[in-house]
Motif scaffolding. Structure first.
Motif, PDB file in Angstrom:
ATOM      1  N   ASN A  44      -5.811 -66.962  59.201  1.00 20.76           N
ATOM      2  CA  ASN A  44      -5.185 -67.980  58.827  1.00 20.76           C
ATOM      3  C   ASN A  44      -4.386 -67.595  57.514  1.00 20.76           C
ATOM      4  N   PHE A  45      -3.221 -67.967  57.013  1.00 19.76           N
ATOM      5  CA  PHE A  45      -2.838 -67.670  55.778  1.00 19.76           C
ATOM      6  C   PHE A  45      -1.840 -69.024  55.528  1.00 19.76           C
ATOM      7  N   VAL A  46      -1.295 -68.398  54.104  1.00 13.06           N
ATOM      8  CA  VAL A  46      -0.154 -69.378  53.531  1.00 13.06           C
ATOM      9  C   VAL A  46       0.824 -68.467  52.890  1.00 13.06           C
ATOM     10  N   LYS A  51       5.048 -64.707  48.827  1.00 15.85           N
ATOM     11  CA  LYS A  51       3.823 -63.702  48.966  1.00 15.85           C
ATOM     12  C   LYS A  51       3.076 -64.395  50.110  1.00 15.85           C
ATOM     13  N   ILE A  52       2.232 -63.665  50.403  1.00 18.62           N
ATOM     14  CA  ILE A  52       1.206 -64.106  51.617  1.00 18.62           C
ATOM     15  C   ILE A  52      -0.378 -64.435  51.005  1.00 18.62           C
ATOM     16  N   TYR A  53      -0.605 -65.290  51.427  1.00 15.00           N
ATOM     17  CA  TYR A  53      -2.186 -65.483  50.944  1.00 15.00           C
ATOM     18  C   TYR A  53      -3.205 -65.686  51.743  1.00 15.00           C
ATOM     19  N   PHE A  54      -4.163 -65.131  51.899  1.00 16.86           N
ATOM     20  CA  PHE A  54      -5.490 -65.392  52.697  1.00 16.86           C
ATOM     21  C   PHE A  54      -6.834 -65.300  52.090  1.00 16.86           C
ATOM     22  N   ASN A 110      -7.320 -69.935  42.358  1.00 22.55           N
ATOM     23  CA  ASN A 110      -7.251 -71.412  42.591  1.00 22.55           C
ATOM     24  C   ASN A 110      -6.374 -71.946  43.219  1.00 22.55           C
ATOM     25  N   SER A 111      -4.975 -71.376  42.646  1.00 17.68           N
ATOM     26  CA  SER A 111      -3.752 -71.887  43.158  1.00 17.68           C
ATOM     27  C   SER A 111      -3.326 -71.535  44.357  1.00 17.68           C
ATOM     28  N   ALA A 112      -3.800 -70.502  44.758  1.00 14.67           N
ATOM     29  CA  ALA A 112      -3.652 -69.757  46.183  1.00 14.67           C
ATOM     30  C   ALA A 112      -4.327 -70.808  47.069  1.00 14.67           C
ATOM     31  N   MET A 113      -5.623 -70.986  46.800  1.00 19.66           N
ATOM     32  CA  MET A 113      -6.799 -71.435  47.531  1.00 19.66           C
ATOM     33  C   MET A 113      -6.287 -73.065  47.902  1.00 19.66           C
ATOM     34  N   LEU A 114      -5.722 -73.577  46.894  1.00 17.24           N
ATOM     35  CA  LEU A 114      -5.362 -75.099  46.886  1.00 17.24           C
ATOM     36  C   LEU A 114      -4.125 -74.856  47.933  1.00 17.24           C
ATOM     37  N   SER A 115      -3.207 -74.210  47.832  1.00 16.15           N
ATOM     38  CA  SER A 115      -1.993 -74.090  48.631  1.00 16.15           C
ATOM     39  C   SER A 115      -2.316 -73.602  50.031  1.00 16.15           C
ATOM     40  N   PHE A 116      -3.142 -72.904  50.269  1.00 13.91           N
ATOM     41  CA  PHE A 116      -3.805 -72.529  51.421  1.00 13.91           C
ATOM     42  C   PHE A 116      -4.551 -73.845  52.302  1.00 13.91           C
ATOM     43  N   GLY A 117      -5.443 -74.513  51.472  1.00 15.94           N
ATOM     44  CA  GLY A 117      -6.041 -75.666  51.964  1.00 15.94           C
ATOM     45  C   GLY A 117      -5.107 -76.759  52.229  1.00 15.94           C
ATOM     46  N   ASP A 123      -5.200 -83.908  52.566  1.00 17.30           N
ATOM     47  CA  ASP A 123      -5.947 -84.764  51.782  1.00 17.30           C
ATOM     48  C   ASP A 123      -6.560 -83.578  50.424  1.00 17.30           C
ATOM     49  N   ILE A 124      -5.881 -83.928  49.464  1.00 15.25           N
ATOM     50  CA  ILE A 124      -6.147 -82.830  48.291  1.00 15.25           C
ATOM     51  C   ILE A 124      -7.506 -83.013  47.795  1.00 15.25           C
ATOM     52  N   ASN A 125      -8.097 -84.313  47.685  1.00 12.22           N
ATOM     53  CA  ASN A 125      -9.537 -84.202  47.283  1.00 12.22           C
ATOM     54  C   ASN A 125     -10.351 -83.593  48.220  1.00 12.22           C
ATOM     55  N   ALA A 126     -10.181 -83.723  49.496  1.00 14.69           N
ATOM     56  CA  ALA A 126     -11.304 -83.090  50.499  1.00 14.69           C
ATOM     57  C   ALA A 126     -10.872 -81.529  50.318  1.00 14.69           C
ATOM     58  N   VAL A 127      -9.786 -81.044  50.123  1.00 12.49           N
ATOM     59  CA  VAL A 127      -9.411 -79.572  49.833  1.00 12.49           C
ATOM     60  C   VAL A 127     -10.084 -79.032  48.676  1.00 12.49           C
ATOM     61  N   LYS A 128      -9.799 -79.820  47.709  1.00 11.00           N
ATOM     62  CA  LYS A 128     -10.728 -79.456  46.365  1.00 11.00           C
ATOM     63  C   LYS A 128     -12.280 -79.353  46.419  1.00 11.00           C
ATOM     64  N   LYS A 129     -12.555 -80.168  47.205  1.00 13.56           N
ATOM     65  CA  LYS A 129     -14.171 -80.323  47.367  1.00 13.56           C
ATOM     66  C   LYS A 129     -14.762 -79.168  48.245  1.00 13.56           C
ATOM     67  N   GLU A 130     -13.849 -78.935  49.259  1.00  9.88           N
ATOM     68  CA  GLU A 130     -14.170 -77.683  49.740  1.00  9.88           C
ATOM     69  C   GLU A 130     -14.059 -76.373  48.939  1.00  9.88           C
TER      70      GLU A 130
END
Length: 163
Positions: A44-46, A51-54, A110-117, A123-130
């Motif tokens: 999976n990626f974003v 750029k591409i992030y995984f 953190n920015s890449a992971m947030l975009s990916f999630g 659900d931004i709260n669920a994503v941040k928690k994960e």
């Protein structure tokens, strides 16, 4: 440096190729693996800001390969059907060539992971928690795109199928 597409009439515009990258959820990463063998792995990626992030585990085959050779290829398939009556494939895909970097900057990670999630769960709260829960065991990789091509089946060109 990169080859021109032989079947140029089937080539997608850059905008169409980028739209596919933005919308697809999985792709296949190709790296130069052990003993010169290619190694491909679906992931999976974003796509964000050109750029591409995984993310992946902190160790493993793909990270070892990237450390040895940053040059990678990444492929996504947006359409994959077979017209059995005409014995032909109806496809639309994108291939990217670029250089992969294992990310070190915590803010960029953190920015890449947030975009990916958020690509997979709005659900931004669920994503941040994960992210918080999994962060210590993850590695993030950024692919800087050097070349991109998109291609579709000639039958889709003839019917002017739009994305």
């Amino acid at each position: 440096m990169f080859r021109k597409m032989r079947r140029f009439k089937q080539q997608l515009s850059n905008d169409e190729a980028l739209k596919i990258l933005k919308n697809c959820k999985s792709g296949v990463l190709a790296v130069s693996g052990d003993d010169g063998y290619p190694y491909t792995v679906p992931l999976n990626f974003v796509y964000k800001d050109g750029k591409i992030y995984f993310h992946c585990a902190n160790s493993g085959h793909k990270l070892d390969a990237i450390k040895q050779n940053k040059k990678v290829s990444f492929c996504v398939i947006e359409k994959d059907e077979v017209d059995s009556e005409k014995l032909t494939a109806l496809f639309r895909s994108v291939v990217v060539f670029g250089k992969a970097e294992i990310m070190e900057n915590k803010e960029k990670i953190n920015s890449a992971m947030l975009s990916f999630g958020l690509k997979y769960n709005n659900d931004i709260n669920a994503v941040k928690k994960e992210i918080e829960r999994e962060r210590s065991g993850l590695c993030c990789v950024e692919i800087t795109i050097e070349h991109i091509t998109g291609k579709q089946a000639i039958e889709l060109v003839k019917t002017k199928t739009i994305l």
